[in-house]
Design an enzyme around this catalytic site. Structure first.
Site, PDB file in Angstrom:
ATOM      1  CE  LYS A 111       0.159  -2.596  -3.233  1.00  0.00           C
ATOM      2  NZ  LYS A 111       1.020  -1.524  -3.711  1.00  0.00           N
ATOM      3  CE  LYS A 193       3.391  -3.622   3.257  1.00  0.00           C
ATOM      4  NZ  LYS A 193       4.337  -3.494   2.207  1.00  0.00           N
ATOM      5  CE  LYS A 196       4.817   5.469   1.248  1.00  0.00           C
ATOM      6  NZ  LYS A 196       5.382   5.435  -0.113  1.00  0.00           N
TER       7      LYS A 196
HETATM    8  P1  AMP Z   1       6.868   2.203  -0.158  1.00  0.00           P
HETATM    9  O1  AMP Z   1       5.997   2.836   0.846  1.00  0.00           O
HETATM   10  O2  AMP Z   1       6.214   0.946  -0.636  1.00  0.00           O
HETATM   11  O3  AMP Z   1       7.363   3.080  -1.215  1.00  0.00           O
HETATM   12  O4  AMP Z   1       8.122   1.698   0.670  1.00  0.00           O
HETATM   13  C1  AMP Z   1       9.294   2.443   0.869  1.00  0.00           C
HETATM   14  C2  AMP Z   1      10.247   1.654   1.720  1.00  0.00           C
HETATM   15  O5  AMP Z   1       9.701   1.457   3.039  1.00  0.00           O
HETATM   16  C3  AMP Z   1      10.532   0.236   1.196  1.00  0.00           C
HETATM   17  O6  AMP Z   1      11.903  -0.040   1.380  1.00  0.00           O
HETATM   18  C4  AMP Z   1       9.709  -0.662   2.065  1.00  0.00           C
HETATM   19  O7  AMP Z   1      10.283  -1.937   2.219  1.00  0.00           O
HETATM   20  C5  AMP Z   1       9.718   0.089   3.394  1.00  0.00           C
HETATM   21  N1  AMP Z   1       8.499  -0.200   4.172  1.00  0.00           N
HETATM   22  C6  AMP Z   1       7.220   0.014   3.786  1.00  0.00           C
HETATM   23  N2  AMP Z   1       6.349  -0.336   4.761  1.00  0.00           N
HETATM   24  C7  AMP Z   1       7.103  -0.786   5.803  1.00  0.00           C
HETATM   25  C8  AMP Z   1       6.793  -1.287   7.111  1.00  0.00           C
HETATM   26  N3  AMP Z   1       5.545  -1.372   7.550  1.00  0.00           N
HETATM   27  N4  AMP Z   1       7.825  -1.635   7.916  1.00  0.00           N
HETATM   28  C9  AMP Z   1       9.101  -1.525   7.495  1.00  0.00           C
HETATM   29  N5  AMP Z   1       9.468  -1.064   6.282  1.00  0.00           N
HETATM   30  C10 AMP Z   1       8.491  -0.699   5.433  1.00  0.00           C
END
Ligand code: AMP
Ligand code: TRP
Length: 327
Positions: A111, A193, A196
């Site tokens: 980031k 990956k 969002k």
């Molecule tokens: P966040 O979007 O960063 O708040 O992530 C929320 C949850 O989703 C966390 O447990 C991340 O590890 C999981 N996560 C985010 N992106 C991925 C992805 N591409 N594949 C699998 N898990 C994900």
């Protein structure tokens, strides 16, 4: 009963990576454990947010939690900034962390890449995450693979404090990662990956996407030119990613799916994947629309904050006492 804690950032576009990697586990765990699920709004302001959008996204994630099956009668759902212990404990942990270990976090490196100076919140973000977890004497943290390093850091900090300040100040938690779905890749670029914030909306499938958007995104997903459906992340990252998604939604093994599509083209396989994905997401969308508009949502968050705060206050009392803070 074990205590489970996890959180999701309210930054919009919650996608099937979030769901298959993390959220799905939240539901599974709630019958046998004491589960606490947080909407981590303090984490999301590590990058600038529009205040109106942020508030909307907080309620969206709360409604999504319930829409996927988290039951507020069984689990605690609350917003991070409603419980002041998170920020308070975060400072105490900051004083027990090192710039060296924070500099090694790959998420920070990604980031802050190319910037001469990065927001300090991005740098200390894993400490706030450690505070979230340790504040509730958490045993298990269900998350996606991308959070492995942050969980390791949380354990290191907890063990350090237990060794240097006072034994048993913190419960040392374990991460819980799924075998299938733990890392879902972007549909347009299977080497990064699913995220969002990616600009191309077809790089992801959001949990609330309409059927035709799901279809479009999957049908244009990047594959390769050899035409064979087989799992090989190195040489066939696109097809392998689609197989992972298929497996996670259907609950079937990759080998079984590969055997079923033996000799078929990518088009046929993608069509089936579209159907499976649409079928999985339709009920979530329907539940979401009902819950998001209901008055129950605010009540759930208020009750959740109260319950969370009771636990947090108890931990903070013990932690402050062990550190000799206050009088
Ligand atoms: P966040 O979007 O960063 O708040 O992530 C929320 C949850 O989703 C966390 O447990 C991340 O590890 C999981 N996560 C985010 N992106 C991925 C992805 N591409 N594949 C699998 N898990 C994900
Ligand atoms: N950092 C996590 C992510 O970006 C979200 C998060 C914040 C979290 N605090 C947490 C996850 C505590 C589990 C436990 O995905």
């Amino acid at each position: 009963m074990k205590r489970v804690f996890s959180g999701v950032q309210p930054t919009g576009n919650i996608h099937i990576g979030n769901y298959l990697g993390a959220l799905r586990q939240f539901v599974e765990l709630q019958d046998e454990n004491e589960c606490i699920y947080c909407i981590v709004d303090l984490h999301s302001i590590t990058v600038p947010q529009d205040p109106k959008e942020l508030r909307k996204h907080i309620l969206d994630v709360a409604a999504l939690y319930m829409a996927i099956g988290i039951d507020p009668k069984k689990s605690t759902i609350f917003v991070q900034s409603d419980v002041s212990g998170h920020a308070e404990l975060s400072w105490i942990l900051t004083c027990n962390s090192y710039t060296g270990e924070l500099s090694r976090m790959t998420q920070f490196k990604d980031k802050s890449k190319g910037r001469e100076s990065a927001p300090a919140g991005l740098f200390t973000y894993p400490i706030l995450m450690a505070a979230d977890i340790l504040l509730y004497d958490t045993d298990i943290v269900p998350v996606g693979n991308d959070q492995k390093q942050h969980i390791e850091l949380c354990r290191d900090i907890a063990i350090r404090v237990n060794n240097t300040v006072k034994k048993n100040t913190f419960v040392v938690p374990d991460g819980r990662f799924l075998k299938s779905g733990a890392r879902i890749m972007a549909l347009d670029d299977p080497t990064s990956k699913m995220s969002k914030s990616a600009e191309n909306e077809h790089s992801r499938i959001s949990l609330l996407d309409a059927d035709n958007k799901i279809k479009k995104s999957i049908m244009r997903a990047t594959t390769d030119s050899d035409g064979e459906i087989r799992f090989d992340i190195e040489n066939k990252p696109g097809v392998s990613n689609l197989l992972s998604i298929y497996s996670a939604f259907s609950g079937r093994g990759i080998d079984d799916i590969v055997a079923q599509f033996d000799g078929c083209g990518y088009g046929d396989f993608k069509k089936e994947l579209v159907a499976i994905t649409q079928e999985a997401l339709a009920p979530i969308r329907k539940n979401f629309d009902e819950i998001r508009e209901s008055e129950e949502l605010i009540k759930v968050l208020k009750d959740g904050a109260e319950k969370a705060n009771t636990i947090a206050e108890k931990t903070m009392k013990r932690v402050k006492n062990n550190f000799g803070l206050g009088y």
